[in-house]
Motif scaffolding. Sequence first.
Motif, PDB file in Angstrom:
ATOM      1  N   SER A 104       0.966  -0.949   0.503  1.00  0.00           N
ATOM      2  CA  SER A 104      -0.188   0.418   0.157  1.00  0.00           C
ATOM      3  C   SER A 104       0.774   1.407  -0.381  1.00  0.00           C
ATOM      4  CB  SER A 104      -1.161   0.429   1.144  1.00  0.00           C
ATOM      5  OG  SER A 104       0.024   0.183   2.587  1.00  0.00           O
ATOM      6  N   ILE A 105       1.913   1.308  -0.036  1.00  0.00           N
ATOM      7  CA  ILE A 105       2.560   2.118   0.019  1.00  0.00           C
ATOM      8  C   ILE A 105       3.636   2.506  -1.735  1.00  0.00           C
ATOM      9  CG2 ILE A 105       5.374   3.627   0.585  1.00  0.00           C
ATOM     10  CD1 ILE A 105       4.181   1.912   3.570  1.00  0.00           C
ATOM     11  N   GLU A 106       4.017   3.523  -1.444  1.00  0.00           N
ATOM     12  CA  GLU A 106       4.791   3.594  -3.052  1.00  0.00           C
ATOM     13  C   GLU A 106       5.685   2.858  -2.909  1.00  0.00           C
ATOM     14  OE1 GLU A 106       3.506   4.865  -6.297  1.00  0.00           O
ATOM     15  OE2 GLU A 106       1.795   4.983  -5.450  1.00  0.00           O
ATOM     16  N   TRP A 138       9.526   3.237   0.076  1.00  0.00           N
ATOM     17  CA  TRP A 138      10.370   2.372   1.416  1.00  0.00           C
ATOM     18  C   TRP A 138      11.367   1.931   0.619  1.00  0.00           C
ATOM     19  CZ3 TRP A 138      10.509  -2.913  -0.272  1.00  0.00           C
ATOM     20  CH2 TRP A 138       9.547  -3.403  -1.049  1.00  0.00           C
TER      21      TRP A 138
END
Length: 244
Positions: free
Chosen positions: A79-81, A85
Motif C-alpha cells: 500500500s506504499i509507493e 520504502w
Amino acid sequence: MRVLLTSSGITNDSIREALVGLLGKPIAESNALFIPTALYPFPGGPGMAWRAVYGAGPSPLCELGWKSLGILELSVLPSIEPDVWVPAVRDADALLVGGGDPLFLADWLRRSGLTELLPTLRSEAVYVGVSAGSLAAASTFVETYTEPPAGKDGPLEPEHIVFATPQGEVDRILVTGQGAGLVDFAVIPHLEHPHHPDASLANAEKWAARIPVPTYAIDDETAVKVVDGVAEVVSEGQWKLFQS
C-alpha cells in the motif's frame, strides 16, 4: 548479497564475529532494518514483535548496538509507493528477518516485492535470518503444524507425518513452502531444542528427506553464512548436513 542464517539470532561470539565479518565493519557503524512480519500469526504476536525490537526477546538481534535500527513491516508495503520504502532497503547494511511462521513470512516476502528486490541489493548487504527468517531464505523449505496453516496461497504439498518426541509419538502436518531463493540449500532450525521436539536429529532426517536440496539442521548455537554462493558453518554447538 551476503547471508547469515541462524536458529536463534546472534547467540555467541563466533556468530557475532561472523556477522561483523560479513558486514565488513563494526555493528556500531552499520544500519539495520528489522522485519517482524513472521510473528503476527501467533497469539500475542504484536507483543512478541515489541519484545524483539526492545531486546527482550529470546533471540539476540535488534539489541546488538546498531548505528540505526528501523522496522520494515512487509504487510504494509503493497500500500506504499516503492519510491518511499525501496531506498531504505537499498541503504541498509543488514536486513534482520525475525522468526515466527515461515509460510506467512514467505507469502509476504513475495507480496511485498521484497523477494524480487533482494537479488538486486548491493553485494555488501547482509540478510540475517532467525528461525522462520532462515527457513524462508531457501527456495524450498518445510515446516510442521498441528493444524493446516491458513494463507492467501494455501499450503503446498501438505502431508501427515508421525514424529517421535519425549512425550511419545505425535502426528504433525508437514508442509512444503517456497521461499526467497537466496541460498541453494535449506535449513532446519532449533536442532535438539527442548521446546522444539519436532526438531530432534531423527525427526530432522525425516524433514530433510522431503527437501530436494542439501539441508542443514542447526541448533541455537550454530549459523550458516554464505558469501558469493559458498556456504560455511559457524558453530559452538551441534549441526548436521543432510545431502539431498
